[in-house]
Design an enzyme around this catalytic site. Structure first.
Site, PDB file in Angstrom:
ATOM      1  N   LYS A 116      17.005  71.113 -76.643  1.00 17.30           N
ATOM      2  CA  LYS A 116      15.954  70.290 -77.251  1.00 17.30           C
ATOM      3  C   LYS A 116      16.485  69.413 -78.380  1.00 17.30           C
ATOM      4  O   LYS A 116      15.933  68.365 -78.676  1.00 17.30           O
ATOM      5  CB  LYS A 116      14.786  71.161 -77.740  1.00 17.30           C
ATOM      6  CG  LYS A 116      13.991  71.751 -76.580  1.00 17.30           C
ATOM      7  CD  LYS A 116      12.653  72.324 -76.986  1.00 17.30           C
ATOM      8  CE  LYS A 116      11.876  72.719 -75.731  1.00 17.30           C
ATOM      9  NZ  LYS A 116      10.637  73.402 -75.977  1.00 17.30           N
ATOM     10  N   LYS A 197      14.564  72.226 -65.234  1.00 17.49           N
ATOM     11  CA  LYS A 197      13.296  72.936 -65.036  1.00 17.49           C
ATOM     12  C   LYS A 197      12.123  71.994 -65.267  1.00 17.49           C
ATOM     13  O   LYS A 197      12.224  71.029 -66.033  1.00 17.49           O
ATOM     14  CB  LYS A 197      13.224  74.168 -65.935  1.00 17.49           C
ATOM     15  CG  LYS A 197      12.693  73.913 -67.313  1.00 17.49           C
ATOM     16  CD  LYS A 197      12.481  75.183 -68.082  1.00 17.49           C
ATOM     17  CE  LYS A 197      11.905  74.838 -69.446  1.00 17.49           C
ATOM     18  NZ  LYS A 197      10.473  74.914 -69.563  1.00 17.49           N
ATOM     19  N   LYS A 200       6.711  70.483 -69.735  1.00 20.37           N
ATOM     20  CA  LYS A 200       5.566  69.712 -70.246  1.00 20.37           C
ATOM     21  C   LYS A 200       6.015  68.415 -70.883  1.00 20.37           C
ATOM     22  O   LYS A 200       5.381  67.387 -70.750  1.00 20.37           O
ATOM     23  CB  LYS A 200       4.852  70.501 -71.358  1.00 20.37           C
ATOM     24  CG  LYS A 200       4.000  71.614 -70.903  1.00 20.37           C
ATOM     25  CD  LYS A 200       3.191  72.105 -72.113  1.00 20.37           C
ATOM     26  CE  LYS A 200       3.225  73.609 -72.209  1.00 20.37           C
ATOM     27  NZ  LYS A 200       4.387  74.141 -72.935  1.00 20.37           N
TER      28      LYS A 200
HETATM   29  N1  AQP Z   1       9.566  75.376 -65.199  1.00 20.89           N
HETATM   30  C1  AQP Z   1       9.112  76.585 -65.503  1.00 20.89           C
HETATM   31  N2  AQP Z   1       9.115  77.563 -64.561  1.00 20.89           N
HETATM   32  C2  AQP Z   1       8.637  78.805 -64.862  1.00 20.89           C
HETATM   33  N3  AQP Z   1       8.119  79.144 -66.078  1.00 20.89           N
HETATM   34  C3  AQP Z   1       8.094  78.194 -67.029  1.00 20.89           C
HETATM   35  N4  AQP Z   1       7.658  78.192 -68.301  1.00 20.89           N
HETATM   36  C4  AQP Z   1       7.871  76.961 -68.829  1.00 20.89           C
HETATM   37  N5  AQP Z   1       8.426  76.140 -67.929  1.00 20.89           N
HETATM   38  C5  AQP Z   1       8.587  76.869 -66.787  1.00 20.89           C
HETATM   39  C6  AQP Z   1       7.043  79.333 -68.964  1.00 20.89           C
HETATM   40  O1  AQP Z   1       5.751  78.944 -69.418  1.00 20.89           O
HETATM   41  C7  AQP Z   1       5.435  79.677 -70.606  1.00 20.89           C
HETATM   42  C8  AQP Z   1       4.888  78.747 -71.653  1.00 20.89           C
HETATM   43  O2  AQP Z   1       5.903  77.813 -72.005  1.00 20.89           O
HETATM   44  P1  AQP Z   1       5.976  77.251 -73.481  1.00 20.89           P
HETATM   45  O3  AQP Z   1       4.749  76.523 -73.784  1.00 20.89           O
HETATM   46  O4  AQP Z   1       6.312  78.386 -74.385  1.00 20.89           O
HETATM   47  O5  AQP Z   1       7.152  76.243 -73.550  1.00 20.89           O
HETATM   48  P2  AQP Z   1       8.496  76.086 -72.773  1.00 20.89           P
HETATM   49  O6  AQP Z   1       9.032  77.396 -72.318  1.00 20.89           O
HETATM   50  O7  AQP Z   1       9.423  75.289 -73.636  1.00 20.89           O
HETATM   51  O8  AQP Z   1       7.970  75.283 -71.501  1.00 20.89           O
HETATM   52  P3  AQP Z   1       7.725  73.750 -71.239  1.00 20.89           P
HETATM   53  O9  AQP Z   1       6.571  73.638 -70.339  1.00 20.89           O
HETATM   54  O10 AQP Z   1       9.003  73.165 -70.787  1.00 20.89           O
HETATM   55  O11 AQP Z   1       7.306  73.132 -72.623  1.00 20.89           O
HETATM   56  P4  AQP Z   1       8.068  72.088 -73.536  1.00 20.89           P
HETATM   57  O12 AQP Z   1       8.189  70.846 -72.723  1.00 20.89           O
HETATM   58  O13 AQP Z   1       7.205  71.935 -74.732  1.00 20.89           O
HETATM   59  O14 AQP Z   1       9.417  72.677 -73.848  1.00 20.89           O
HETATM   60  C9  AQP Z   1       6.712  80.387 -71.049  1.00 20.89           C
HETATM   61  O15 AQP Z   1       6.634  81.759 -70.729  1.00 20.89           O
HETATM   62  C10 AQP Z   1       7.785  79.707 -70.246  1.00 20.89           C
HETATM   63  O16 AQP Z   1       8.877  80.573 -69.959  1.00 20.89           O
END
Ligand code: AQP
Length: 331
Positions: A116, A197, A200
């Site tokens: 990040k 992956k 969001k």
């Molecule tokens: N691509 C993914 N496949 C499976 N699980 C996923 N998670 C995130 N992306 C995937 C799981 O969703 C939960 C919530 O995620 P988060 O809000 O804590 O943020 P993150 O892990 O950083 O996921 P994002 O969606 O990619 O958000 P941003 O873009 O803000 O970084 C977690 O349990 C995560 O493992």
């Protein structure tokens, strides 16, 4: 709500953008299942979303939307507490105590911080210490299990290490939590860049299936999803990441094995059609419930207030215990 002798489950989601299929298959689906046989706490971790660039005018709305989405996917406030991290001051209170136990070296090894932070002109201290706040989120509730996607595995390991170190140094204080990672769907990949992956906050709108996407958007994204030039359907994540990702999505939805599903397809076109249909069948009812809930802010705020109250009671007892263990003068 399950209480007597039940194991306790806790997890969180950031209000950093529209919730996607990866969040659902990797985490939220497990949250919904866990609420029936564990004492369950789920939070929108809005403080975490401040660690990267954010829009202050939309932050509160995004937090409410995330709670609506948690309800829409099937969390039931009769079976779990849904709360907002920033409403419970004990999260940041415990974070400081844990920061004085965690080491710079172990935070520096966190791959999400490197990912990040990469290419950013400046990186906040909050992004660096994010995993310690996450440890506080978990340890405050004596969570036995933490349902998460694969990308959070390293952070959970750190939370376990911090808890064990604290217990060894200051006496038994925290429950050492275990990760609950789904066997399939733990890392849903981007449809355009299957080496990354689904996320969001990525720029890849075409590669991400949002839970609020219309059936046409889903079909279009699947049609245009990246595969390879072979046109033979095999489950082989190393050699065929795009096709294998589609099979894994189908597997996570249907509970059939990816390699077995692969045998049914003789073209990418048919596979993409079936994956699109399975996704639409899964997310359409969720999107409908979301739309109903998002016009009922009073109800959603009631859910949050009730969840906050349950969370605060447990969090304040744990923080008091931790402060005492570490030797601070009691008030
Ligand atoms: N691509 C993914 N496949 C499976 N699980 C996923 N998670 C995130 N992306 C995937 C799981 O969703 C939960 C919530 O995620 P988060 O809000 O804590 O943020 P993150 O892990 O950083 O996921 P994002 O969606 O990619 O958000 P941003 O873009 O803000 O970084 C977690 O349990 C995560 O493992």
């Amino acid at each position: 709500m399950t209480t007597a002798n039940a194991i306790r489950v806790l997890s969180g989601i950031q209000p950093t953008g529209d919730i996607h299929l990866g969040n659902y298959l990797g985490a939220l689906k497990l949250w919904v299942d866990s609420q029936y046989d564990a004492e369950s706490f789920y939070c929108v971790v809005d403080l975490h979303s401040l660690t990267v660039e954010f829009d202050r005018d939309n932050l509160a709305r995004r937090t409410l939307d995330a709670v609506c989405m948690l309800l829409a996917v099937g969390l039931d406030p009769k079976h779990c507490a849904i709360f907002v991290q920033s409403h419970i001051d004990q999260h940041t209170g415990l974070e400081w105590l844990l920061e004085c136990v965690a080491t710079f070296g172990e935070l520096n090894r966190m791959t999400q911080f490197k990912d990040k932070g990469a290419g950013q002109e400046s990186v906040t201290v909050g992004l660096f210490t994010y995993p310690v706040l996450m440890a506080a989120d978990i340890l405050l509730y004596d969570a036995d299990k933490v349902p998460i996607g694969d990308d959070q595995r390293q952070h959970l390991e750190l939370a376990r290490r911090i808890a064990s170190r604290f217990n060894t140094r200051f006496g038994e204080t925290f429950t050492v939590p275990e990760a609950l990672i789904p066997p399939v769907g733990a890392r849903v990949m981007d449809l355009q860049h299957p080496e990354n992956k689904m996320s969001k906050s990525s720029d890849s709108r075409l590669g991400t299936i949002f839970l609020l996407d219309s059936p046409d958007e889903v079909t279009n994204k699947l049609k245009r999803s990246v595969t390879d030039s072979e046109n033979t359907v095999h489950y082989d994540p190393e050699r065929k990441p795009g096709v294998s990702n589609l099979l894994e999505i189908l597997s996570a939805i249907t509970a059939e094995r990816s390699d077995v599903l692969a045998l049914r397809y003789d073209s990418y076109r048919r596979l993409k059609q079936d994956v699109a249909e399975a996704i639409v069948d899964t997310i359409d009812p969720i999107a409908r419930r979301f739309r109903e809930l998002s016009s009922d802010t009073a109800y959603v705020m009631d859910v949050i207030n009730e969840g906050d109250e349950r969370a605060r009671e447990i969090a304040s007892a744990t923080l008091a215990r931790a402060r005492e263990s570490i030797g601070l003068l009691q008030r």
